[in-house]
Design an enzyme around this catalytic site. Structure first.
Site, short mmCIF file in Angstrom:
data_model
loop_
_atom_site.label_atom_id
_atom_site.label_comp_id
_atom_site.label_asym_id
_atom_site.label_seq_id
_atom_site.Cartn_x
_atom_site.Cartn_y
_atom_site.Cartn_z
N GLY A 1 -19.02 2.60 3.86
CA GLY A 1 -18.25 2.78 2.63
C GLY A 1 -16.79 3.00 2.95
N GLY B 1 -11.10 8.37 1.30
CA GLY B 1 -9.78 8.49 0.69
C GLY B 1 -8.70 7.76 1.45
N PHE B 2 -8.85 7.63 2.75
CA PHE B 2 -7.79 6.97 3.50
C PHE B 2 -8.34 6.13 4.65
CE2 PHE B 2 -8.88 10.69 5.64
CZ PHE B 2 -8.33 10.78 6.91
N GLY B 3 -9.52 5.53 4.48
CA GLY B 3 -10.03 4.65 5.52
C GLY B 3 -11.43 4.16 5.24
N SER B 4 -11.87 3.18 6.04
CA SER B 4 -13.22 2.64 5.95
C SER B 4 -14.12 3.34 6.95
CB SER B 4 -13.21 1.13 6.22
OG SER B 4 -12.40 0.47 5.27
N LYS C 1 -14.67 6.68 11.03
CA LYS C 1 -13.72 6.39 9.97
C LYS C 1 -12.44 5.84 10.59
CE LYS C 1 -13.10 9.04 6.41
NZ LYS C 1 -12.74 10.17 5.55
N ASP D 1 -10.09 17.07 -2.94
CA ASP D 1 -10.90 15.91 -3.38
C ASP D 1 -12.38 16.27 -3.37
OD1 ASP D 1 -11.12 13.39 -4.42
OD2 ASP D 1 -11.07 12.35 -2.50
#
Length: 691
Positions: free
Chosen positions: A383, A386-389, A404, A500
């Site tokens: 998936g 917030g700031f990466g795959s 990540k 978050d």
């Protein structure tokens, strides 16, 4: 009969054979065009044959570029999108005489309709143009100009009959002799149209111009226009009889085409073989490059149109060489700069590693090739955070991990060091564990422990085909999440604000133990700080605290995470999304308001499939959630207090004030979040004892 150029010096017999076959093929095709089709006729033109064809003739007759039309029993030629009447075709001299259709049809003015000049035609026998101007017909140009004032100082300006052709000025017909140029157009005059005239070999207009100081009448000009002008298709005959690329000449006396051989760079070539042409082309091109280079050194300036291709290159070869030299030096300096820049950043990454090692930080540094190997080339994508795959990987020990890859750089290098080092120090059962990291060039990644059961959002909402968790398990998970957030807020060396908290960022291991994850929006602050300053709004809509939008209700602090946890707890307990507080339909009523009303009226909230004990646990979770989502930060409890409330008895909990909602955030086109910063009117006094 075609004349085959001598090829005695060609070393290859194959070349000679191909040339013979090609010449024979040309002769065959030419003969076919001449003999296989009967001539056509239209009006006064009784013999229309190769290369011309009449529209409607069989497809193999004549050439498409020389097609004529028959309109009202008149033969019509289309030339540069203009219509010209054909008056005569002379197949012996390869010439055709045409007249502008406007001169024929507009009898009162004889005003040409189509603009035509010498620039429309090529005078080269090697040209591929169908027709060109005939050299021996003494064609004379006539231009029509419209002047705002009368012209009396130039005898070439002949006034057109009054009321003819146009109004609002004076129209002049100007005889364009060999001395007339564009710059000769008088001030205040505008060129309207130009064409050729004087199609006879004994030109009346030309004669009068030479013998009477250019004084001609408009009647003389009309007479010359009505005679038309001559065009020739000699280049086509030259190609048919001599071959493509071979220069030729038309002999007026014998009326025969004479093949003159090949011409390269204005020099005749006796041998027209392919190898000879290539050799002559190279030699000629080098000669023109040399000439252009010499002109540059001598500072000789010539008109652009006078240059050959090689001269242009030679003329500019010196500045080109200088530019290339400086570009090479600039590129070399750029390579050196990039190398030193990369080395400097590599030293920064080494400093990061040294910092982690000197402080006994647990995360392990991996090389990028090791990360690529453990993820099998980033094959399985879990998936996006917030700031990466996020990709699934496996360590050599067999432990599954989540990798990540960071897609956005941090605000500063020091922030990156603080985040990695702080998360590396965290050892809590309810916070995901950082196993390692990779920093190599622009590639950065974090390696976390892998959570088998994925994220919480898969289990708290009613979905078709899903098996929801028991109410008791939901309650246990909520306490675990609260412990994890409380640890981040108060039990670390620094205060970590997550910003978050939402179901997607709560991971569950194989025993359904929750772990707070995804610190992409997290920020580190000293634990003693009560409030912080943010340069940008951060979080997910629906879970973001109102103080992130409204500055006059309190500073941003750890209470922002408390609000997000309250929204999460409300969804976990109700197993549904919190609806829109502005909804018009009762079925979409804002769920927190409805829960508060039920609790305030001391009504039981029966959950589907829940036992009496489950209802007690759910009631406790609802009360805690309502405390957490209070509008003002000062009215919310801390996370330590939240843990205490969740683990305590429901009888000890007070019903909080009814929560207030704030206007919907609007997402602008540029991706920024905009919220009206109106003042908030405090309609509920504070009822909580904590700060």
């Amino acid at each position: 009969m075609s004349v085959l150029p001598s090829c005695s010096r060609c070393p290859q017999s194959v070349v000679v054979s191909v040339a013979l076959i090609f010449a024979l093929f040309q002769q065959t095709c030419s003969a076919k065009h001449h003999t296989s089709c009967p001539s056509s006729s239209c009006g006064e033109i009784g013999d229309i044959r190769y290369p011309f064809r009449l529209k409607g003739d069989p497809g193999g007759c004549g050439l498409p570029s020389y097609e004529l039309d028959c309109v009202n029993n008149r033969t019509l030629l289309t030339l540069f999108s203009g219509k010209y009447y054909v008056k005569e075709i002379n197949y012996d001299s390869y010439q055709i005489r045409v007249i502008d259709s406007g001169v024929v049809e507009d009898n009162s003015c004889s005003f040409p309709r189509y603009f035509l000049s010498h620039r429309n035609f090529s005078h080269d026998y090697l040209s591929n143009d169908p027709l060109t101007l005939s050299d021996d017909c003494f064609s004379t140009g006539v231009a029509f100009v419209k002047c705002s004032n009368r012209v009396s100082d130039d005898p070439r300006y002949v006034k057109v009959k009054a009321g003819c052709c146009d109004s609002g000025g004076v129209i002049y017909a100007v005889y364009l002799g060999t001395t007339f140029r564009v710059m000769d157009v008088k001030a205040g005059c505008r060129l309207k149209v130009a064409t050729f005239a004087n199609g006879s070999h004994s030109s009346d207009v030309s004669y009068r111009h030479r013998t009477h100081d250019g004084k001609v009448s408009y009647a003389d000009i009309l007479k010359s226009l009505e005679k038309g002008f001559w065009l020739t298709w000699s280049p086509l005959v030259c190609r048919d009889q001599c071959g493509k690329g071979i220069n030729c000449n038309f002999n007026q006396t014998t009326q025969q085409i004479q093949c003159l051989g090949c011409e390269m760079f204005n020099h005749g070539v006796s041998n027209c073989g392919i190898l000879s042409r290539i050799n002559q082309y190279i030699r000629g091109y080098v000669a023109f490059v040399t000439r252009g280079f010499a002109n540059r050194i001598k500072n000789i300036r010539r008109s652009f149109w006078d240059y050959r291709d090689g001269e242009i290159l030679g003329q500019d070869i010196l500045p080109i060489f200088i530019v290339v030299r400086y570009l090479f030096v600039l590129s070399l300096l750029l390579v050196v700069f990039i190398y030193k820049w990369r080395r400097r950043h590599f030293s920064i990454y080494e400093n990061i590693e040294n910092f982690l090692l000197d402080n006994n930080i647990n995360p392990i540094r991996y090389e990028y090739k090791e990360v690529k190997k453990m993820t099998k080339g980033f094959k399985v994508k879990l998936g996006e955070g917030g700031f990466g795959s996020v990709y699934k990987g496996k360590l050599q020990s067999g432990l599954d991990v989540a990798v990540k890859m960071l897609s956005k750089s941090k605000d500063s290098r020091q922030d990156f060091v603080n985040e990695v080092s702080t998360i590396g120090r965290i050892h809590h059962v309810n916070v995901v564990r950082l196993i390692g990291y990779c920093v190599e060039g622009k590639k950065c990644c974090l390696i976390y422990e892998y959570m088998l059961n994925g994220s919480l959002d898969k289990y708290i909402y009613f979905k078709e085909g899903s098996v929801p968790l028991r109410h008791e398990k939901i309650y246990e998970i909520s306490i675990g999440i609260a412990h994890g957030i409380a640890y981040l807020h108060r039990d670390c060396d620094v205060q970590i604000l997550h910003f978050d908290i939402k179901p997607h960022n709560i991971l569950l291991d194989d025993n359904f133990i929750p772990k707070v994850s995804d610190f992409g929006l997290a920020r580190l602050y000293p634990a003693k700080d009560g409030s912080i300053i943010l340069t940008a709004i951060r979080g997910t809509l629906g879970y973001m605290a109102p103080e992130l939008f409204y500055k006059n209700i309190g500073g941003v602090s750890h209470k922002a995470d408390v609000y997000s946890f309250g929204m999460l707890l409300m969804e976990m307990t109700s197993r549904r999304k919190n609806s829109n507080p502005h909804a018009e339909h009762s079925s979409q009523h804002y769920f927190p308001f409805w829960i508060h009303d039920q609790l305030k009226e001391d009504k039981d909230i029966d959950m589907e499939g829940a036992s009496e004990m489950d209802n007690i646990l759910m009631k406790k979770m609802f009360i805690v959630a309502l405390w957490c989502i209070q509008f003002k930060p000062s009215d919310r409890p801390s996370m330590n207090k939240v843990v205490e409330m969740l683990e305590g008895k429901v009888e000890s909990l007070n019903i909080p004030p009814k929560p207030s909602f704030y206007p919907h955030e609007m997402l602008e086109n540029d991706g920024t979040i905009n919220s009206p910063r109106t003042s908030w009117i405090d309609s509920n006094s504070s009822m909580c004892p904590w700060t």
